[in-house]
Enzyme design. Structure first.
Site, PDB file in Angstrom:
ATOM      1  N   ALA A   2      26.914  38.648  45.354  1.00  0.00           N
ATOM      2  CA  ALA A   2      26.282  37.369  44.973  1.00  0.00           C
ATOM      3  C   ALA A   2      24.711  37.373  44.953  1.00  0.00           C
ATOM      4  CB  ALA A   2      26.870  36.107  45.741  1.00  0.00           C
ATOM      5  N   ILE A  23      31.348  37.021  39.018  1.00  0.00           N
ATOM      6  CA  ILE A  23      31.796  36.510  38.065  1.00  0.00           C
ATOM      7  C   ILE A  23      31.016  36.056  36.863  1.00  0.00           C
ATOM      8  CG2 ILE A  23      34.016  35.978  39.278  1.00  0.00           C
ATOM      9  CD1 ILE A  23      32.631  32.682  38.934  1.00  0.00           C
ATOM     10  N   ASP A  24      29.600  36.210  36.965  1.00  0.00           N
ATOM     11  CA  ASP A  24      28.550  35.685  36.165  1.00  0.00           C
ATOM     12  C   ASP A  24      28.414  36.249  34.980  1.00  0.00           C
ATOM     13  OD1 ASP A  24      27.137  37.533  37.076  1.00  0.00           O
ATOM     14  OD2 ASP A  24      26.236  36.372  38.810  1.00  0.00           O
ATOM     15  N   HIS A  76      36.643  40.492  40.724  1.00  0.00           N
ATOM     16  CA  HIS A  76      36.905  39.003  40.923  1.00  0.00           C
ATOM     17  C   HIS A  76      37.236  38.336  39.479  1.00  0.00           C
ATOM     18  CE1 HIS A  76      35.774  39.241  45.388  1.00  0.00           C
ATOM     19  NE2 HIS A  76      36.677  39.911  45.159  1.00  0.00           N
ATOM     20  N   CYS A 133      45.500  28.794  29.548  1.00  0.00           N
ATOM     21  CA  CYS A 133      46.367  27.614  29.822  1.00  0.00           C
ATOM     22  C   CYS A 133      47.505  27.996  30.504  1.00  0.00           C
ATOM     23  CB  CYS A 133      46.881  26.976  28.570  1.00  0.00           C
ATOM     24  SG  CYS A 133      47.966  25.841  29.078  1.00  0.00           S
ATOM     25  N   CYS A 153      50.928  27.560  28.400  1.00  0.00           N
ATOM     26  CA  CYS A 153      51.445  28.176  27.095  1.00  0.00           C
ATOM     27  C   CYS A 153      50.446  29.597  26.937  1.00  0.00           C
ATOM     28  CB  CYS A 153      51.012  27.218  25.788  1.00  0.00           C
ATOM     29  SG  CYS A 153      49.149  27.064  25.324  1.00  0.00           S
ATOM     30  N   ASN A 188      20.414  44.735  51.152  1.00  0.00           N
ATOM     31  CA  ASN A 188      20.707  43.475  51.425  1.00  0.00           C
ATOM     32  C   ASN A 188      19.870  42.767  52.581  1.00  0.00           C
ATOM     33  OD1 ASN A 188      23.110  41.765  50.591  1.00  0.00           O
ATOM     34  ND2 ASN A 188      23.420  41.781  52.937  1.00  0.00           N
TER      35      ASN A 188
HETATM   36  P1  OAD Z   1      27.905  36.829  50.066  1.00  0.00           P
HETATM   37  O1  OAD Z   1      27.129  35.407  49.616  1.00  0.00           O
HETATM   38  O2  OAD Z   1      28.764  36.903  51.079  1.00  0.00           O
HETATM   39  O3  OAD Z   1      26.639  37.691  50.498  1.00  0.00           O
HETATM   40  C1  OAD Z   1      25.654  37.759  49.762  1.00  0.00           C
HETATM   41  C2  OAD Z   1      24.572  38.733  50.562  1.00  0.00           C
HETATM   42  O4  OAD Z   1      23.448  38.977  49.840  1.00  0.00           O
HETATM   43  C3  OAD Z   1      24.076  38.276  51.969  1.00  0.00           C
HETATM   44  O5  OAD Z   1      24.246  38.981  53.047  1.00  0.00           O
HETATM   45  C4  OAD Z   1      22.540  37.646  51.463  1.00  0.00           C
HETATM   46  O6  OAD Z   1      21.790  38.238  52.799  1.00  0.00           O
HETATM   47  C5  OAD Z   1      22.199  38.714  50.479  1.00  0.00           C
HETATM   48  N1  OAD Z   1      21.364  38.443  49.778  1.00  0.00           N
HETATM   49  C6  OAD Z   1      20.911  36.970  48.800  1.00  0.00           C
HETATM   50  N2  OAD Z   1      20.106  37.359  48.024  1.00  0.00           N
HETATM   51  C7  OAD Z   1      19.547  37.989  48.270  1.00  0.00           C
HETATM   52  C8  OAD Z   1      18.169  38.731  47.577  1.00  0.00           C
HETATM   53  N3  OAD Z   1      17.360  38.004  46.869  1.00  0.00           N
HETATM   54  N4  OAD Z   1      17.906  40.055  48.173  1.00  0.00           N
HETATM   55  C9  OAD Z   1      18.403  40.687  49.030  1.00  0.00           C
HETATM   56  N5  OAD Z   1      19.647  40.206  49.743  1.00  0.00           N
HETATM   57  C10 OAD Z   1      20.218  38.824  49.303  1.00  0.00           C
HETATM   58  O7  OAD Z   1      28.495  37.120  48.715  1.00  0.00           O
HETATM   59  P2  OAD Z   1      29.461  38.029  48.407  1.00  0.00           P
HETATM   60  O8  OAD Z   1      29.467  39.444  49.240  1.00  0.00           O
HETATM   61  O9  OAD Z   1      29.366  38.574  47.098  1.00  0.00           O
HETATM   62  O10 OAD Z   1      34.948  35.684  46.013  1.00  0.00           O
HETATM   63  O11 OAD Z   1      30.809  37.674  48.663  1.00  0.00           O
HETATM   64  C11 OAD Z   1      32.049  38.163  48.433  1.00  0.00           C
HETATM   65  C12 OAD Z   1      33.060  37.458  47.790  1.00  0.00           C
HETATM   66  O12 OAD Z   1      33.172  35.908  48.707  1.00  0.00           O
HETATM   67  C13 OAD Z   1      32.759  36.613  46.608  1.00  0.00           C
HETATM   68  O13 OAD Z   1      32.680  37.487  45.325  1.00  0.00           O
HETATM   69  C14 OAD Z   1      33.551  35.422  46.410  1.00  0.00           C
HETATM   70  C15 OAD Z   1      33.255  34.863  47.977  1.00  0.00           C
HETATM   71  O14 OAD Z   1      34.539  34.240  48.512  1.00  0.00           O
HETATM   72  C16 OAD Z   1      35.915  34.977  45.717  1.00  0.00           C
HETATM   73  O15 OAD Z   1      35.807  33.737  45.278  1.00  0.00           O
HETATM   74  C17 OAD Z   1      37.427  35.739  45.178  1.00  0.00           C
END
Ligand code: OAD
Length: 250
Positions: A26, A105-106, A121, A129, A132, A220
């Site tokens: 994300a 998912i974006d 994801h 649906c 159906c 990160n």
């Molecule tokens: P997280 O929110 O867990 O991690 C995002 C990371 O990006 C964090 O550690 C932030 O510090 C870092 N971050 C945010 N903006 C940043 C920027 N501009 N520059 C550098 N770092 C930045 O998100 P994910 O790891 O993607 O799944 O989460 C994994 C999954 O958890 C998602 O796909 C979702 C969620 O539950 C489902 O819903 C199935």
């Protein structure tokens, strides 16, 4: 070791001669205005993950998810790729990396031009649906949610429409798993960007590369459980990092 010089990053990519998989989360989309999950102001600071994305909760109370989706998920239809997505696509077009595995998912990697892409994801691009099987686009899901008396997007047949994103308790899409493994098995370097590496099975992908005697680079802001395993860590805003990488490649 915390490094700020992006040239070292490009040298690392070149040293692995295209055997590189990028893994995103994300954090690559926050510069596009889409919040992440686990940052202090992330989605999970306001919502319980299981209530929001648990499959059983969706099936029993779809209105809860759709109320959230109106302001927080369907808005993705207007989001634009940012410099991070464009950097990832550029690295692929230069054959420095072999592809991208994303938890997002974006659709923004696709919009930025990434070709070899595994969306672990799912994607909000479509839904179907549950009764159906009829397929709906993002715009149609949005319109149907807005126009529904109970705030739930429904099909012509009356069945609930479920976006093709992965809820907790659902298996990951087989096609995407196959694409991801094909990339990972061919990689001696994984670059994890904008992910806290908190959600399995995706969080195990860097470990596979490490077990195969490969390397891990992390870009990160927040900490991840694999920081101590990484050869390089860039704790910088991804948008600044990507801008610098692109200017060095120009
Ligand atoms: P997280 O929110 O867990 O991690 C995002 C990371 O990006 C964090 O550690 C932030 O510090 C870092 N971050 C945010 N903006 C940043 C920027 N501009 N520059 C550098 N770092 C930045 O998100 P994910 O790891 O993607 O799944 O989460 C994994 C999954 O958890 C998602 O796909 C979702 C969620 O539950 C489902 O819903 C199935």
């Amino acid at each position: 070791m915390i490094i700020v010089d992006s040239k070292i990053f490009i040298d690392k990519l070149k040293a692995h001669s295209g055997k590189v998989t990028i893994l995103t989360g994300a954090g690559v989309s926050t510069p596009s205005g889409i919040p992440d999950f686990r940052s202090p102001n992330g989605i999970y600071s306001k919502y319980d993950p299981e209530e929001l994305f648990g499959l059983d909760n969706f099936l029993s109370h779809p209105a809860y998810f759709y109320k959230f989706a109106i302001d927080n998920i369907f808005t993705i239809k207007d989001a634009k790729p940012n410099v991070v997505h464009y950097m990832v696509a550029k690295l692929e077009s230069l054959h420095l990396v072999n592809g991208v595995v994303t938890q997002n998912i974006d659709m923004l990697h696709k919009k930025a031009g990434s070709v070899n892409l595994a969306e672990m994801h799912g994607s909000i691009e479509k839904g179907h649906c549950l009764r159906c099987g009829r397929i709906y686009t993002l715009e149609e899901m949005y319109d149907r949610t807005l126009n529904a008396k109970d705030g739930v997007a429904r099909c012509e047949c009356g069945g609930v429409i479920k976006p093709d994103i992965i809820f907790f308790g659902e298996p990951l899409p087989e096609s995407e798993i196959n694409k991801a493994y094909a990339m990972i098995e061919n990689s001696t370097l994984m670059v994890a960007m904008g992910t806290s590496l908190a959600v399995y099975p995706v969080a195990s992908f860097p470990q596979i590369v490490l077990q195969n005697k490969g390397e891990l680079v992390i870009v990160n802001m927040g900490a991840t459980q694999l920081d101590s395993e990484a050869s390089l860590i860039f704790k910088t805003p991804l948008e600044d990092f990507a801008q610098e990488v692109l200017s060095l490649l120009a």
